[in-house]
Design a protein around this motif. Structure first.
Motif, PDB file in Angstrom:
ATOM      1  N   GLY A  95       0.817  -1.208   0.000  1.00 19.30           N
ATOM      2  CA  GLY A  95       0.000   0.000   0.000  1.00 19.30           C
ATOM      3  C   GLY A  95       0.847   1.253   0.000  1.00 19.30           C
ATOM      4  O   GLY A  95       2.012   1.239   0.400  1.00 19.30           O
ATOM      5  N   PRO A  96       0.240   2.388  -0.422  1.00 20.15           N
ATOM      6  CA  PRO A  96       0.998   3.645  -0.398  1.00 20.15           C
ATOM      7  C   PRO A  96       1.181   4.124   1.035  1.00 20.15           C
ATOM      8  O   PRO A  96       0.278   4.058   1.848  1.00 20.15           O
ATOM      9  CB  PRO A  96       0.131   4.591  -1.208  1.00 20.15           C
ATOM     10  CG  PRO A  96      -1.246   4.045  -1.096  1.00 20.15           C
ATOM     11  CD  PRO A  96      -1.093   2.550  -0.983  1.00 20.15           C
ATOM     12  N   LYS A  97       2.366   4.589   1.342  1.00 16.63           N
ATOM     13  CA  LYS A  97       2.673   5.036   2.694  1.00 16.63           C
ATOM     14  C   LYS A  97       2.287   6.492   2.902  1.00 16.63           C
ATOM     15  O   LYS A  97       1.746   6.861   3.922  1.00 16.63           O
ATOM     16  CB  LYS A  97       4.161   4.834   2.969  1.00 16.63           C
ATOM     17  CG  LYS A  97       4.536   3.384   2.958  1.00 16.63           C
ATOM     18  CD  LYS A  97       5.974   3.172   3.261  1.00 16.63           C
ATOM     19  CE  LYS A  97       6.216   1.692   3.135  1.00 16.63           C
ATOM     20  NZ  LYS A  97       7.325   1.129   3.621  1.00 16.63           N
ATOM     21  N   ASP A  98       2.603   7.323   1.939  1.00 17.82           N
ATOM     22  CA  ASP A  98       2.295   8.744   2.066  1.00 17.82           C
ATOM     23  C   ASP A  98       1.299   9.120   0.981  1.00 17.82           C
ATOM     24  O   ASP A  98       1.486   8.803  -0.189  1.00 17.82           O
ATOM     25  CB  ASP A  98       3.568   9.578   1.898  1.00 17.82           C
ATOM     26  CG  ASP A  98       4.564   9.320   3.014  1.00 17.82           C
ATOM     27  OD1 ASP A  98       4.113   9.002   4.119  1.00 17.82           O
ATOM     28  OD2 ASP A  98       5.776   9.437   2.757  1.00 17.82           O
ATOM     29  N   GLU A  99       0.242   9.780   1.402  1.00 19.72           N
ATOM     30  CA  GLU A  99      -0.723  10.242   0.413  1.00 19.72           C
ATOM     31  C   GLU A  99      -0.330  11.639  -0.035  1.00 19.72           C
ATOM     32  O   GLU A  99       0.399  12.353   0.637  1.00 19.72           O
ATOM     33  CB  GLU A  99      -2.126  10.231   1.024  1.00 19.72           C
ATOM     34  CG  GLU A  99      -2.611   8.818   1.315  1.00 19.72           C
ATOM     35  CD  GLU A  99      -4.080   8.818   1.677  1.00 19.72           C
ATOM     36  OE1 GLU A  99      -4.782   9.776   1.333  1.00 19.72           O
ATOM     37  OE2 GLU A  99      -4.504   7.851   2.297  1.00 19.72           O
ATOM     38  N   PHE A 100      -0.879  12.031  -1.164  1.00 20.72           N
ATOM     39  CA  PHE A 100      -0.554  13.317  -1.745  1.00 20.72           C
ATOM     40  C   PHE A 100      -1.139  14.435  -0.905  1.00 20.72           C
ATOM     41  O   PHE A 100      -2.311  14.399  -0.524  1.00 20.72           O
ATOM     42  CB  PHE A 100      -1.102  13.389  -3.178  1.00 20.72           C
ATOM     43  CG  PHE A 100      -0.906  14.732  -3.808  1.00 20.72           C
ATOM     44  CD1 PHE A 100       0.334  15.136  -4.241  1.00 20.72           C
ATOM     45  CD2 PHE A 100      -1.970  15.607  -3.963  1.00 20.72           C
ATOM     46  CE1 PHE A 100       0.518  16.365  -4.824  1.00 20.72           C
ATOM     47  CE2 PHE A 100      -1.790  16.833  -4.547  1.00 20.72           C
ATOM     48  CZ  PHE A 100      -0.543  17.216  -4.982  1.00 20.72           C
ATOM     49  N   ALA A 101      -0.320  15.432  -0.630  1.00 25.88           N
ATOM     50  CA  ALA A 101      -0.770  16.626   0.083  1.00 25.88           C
ATOM     51  C   ALA A 101      -0.271  17.825  -0.705  1.00 25.88           C
ATOM     52  O   ALA A 101       0.926  17.956  -0.947  1.00 25.88           O
ATOM     53  CB  ALA A 101      -0.222  16.652   1.492  1.00 25.88           C
TER      54      ALA A 101
END
Length: 147
Positions: free
Chosen positions: A113-119
């Motif tokens: 899974g992705p660890k950091d989502e886009f901000a």
């Protein structure tokens, strides 16, 4: 190399004469003589290069097959068969990389899974216009549009 040094001397003399005659019409005789000598040297060295290239083209290293020494001397028929097949086969084996390819294609459990989502980037504002009087802003706009 084909030929001998006499050929190089003749090339150098021809280069000297051509360079001297072309340069003599526009320069002093000493300048023309100097340029003629330089022309001789250049044409002399050019003849060496030309003879070297012609020597390689006339007798390439792979043209004469080397005869093996020892008890396993091939027959004339085997040599002619090798000459006929020369250049028609390309014998190359690539290394076995199946395990590396398999490792690259299989997903890892830690990468599931992705660890950091886009901000989106939200930088702080350097200048704030909320504290200024609207009349002052209108004056500034009128001043800038007049110039």
């Amino acid at each position: 190399m084909a030929g001998n040094t006499k050929l190089n001397l003749w090339f150098g003399i021809v280069g000297f004469v051509i360079t001297f005659l072309v340069s003599f019409g526009n320069n002093l005789w000493t300048t023309s003589l100097f340029r003629g000598i330089l022309g001789f040297v250049v044409w002399f060295l050019l003849a060496f290069v030309l003879r070297f290239i012609l020597g390689i083209l006339a007798n390439p290293a792979g043209a004469v097959p080397k005869m093996p020494t020892g008890d396993d001397v091939p027959t004339q028929q085997e040599l002619s068969q090798d000459d006929q097949d020369r250049g028609s086969r390309f014998d190359v084996v690539t290394p076995d990389q199946d395990n590396e390819l398999h490792d690259l294609l299989t997903p890892k459990p830690a990468d599931s899974g992705p660890k950091d989502e886009f901000a989106p980037l939200n930088p702080p504002k350097l200048v704030s216009t909320k504290q200024q009087d609207p009349e002052e802003l209108a004056k500034a706009v009128r001043h800038l549009t007049q110039k």
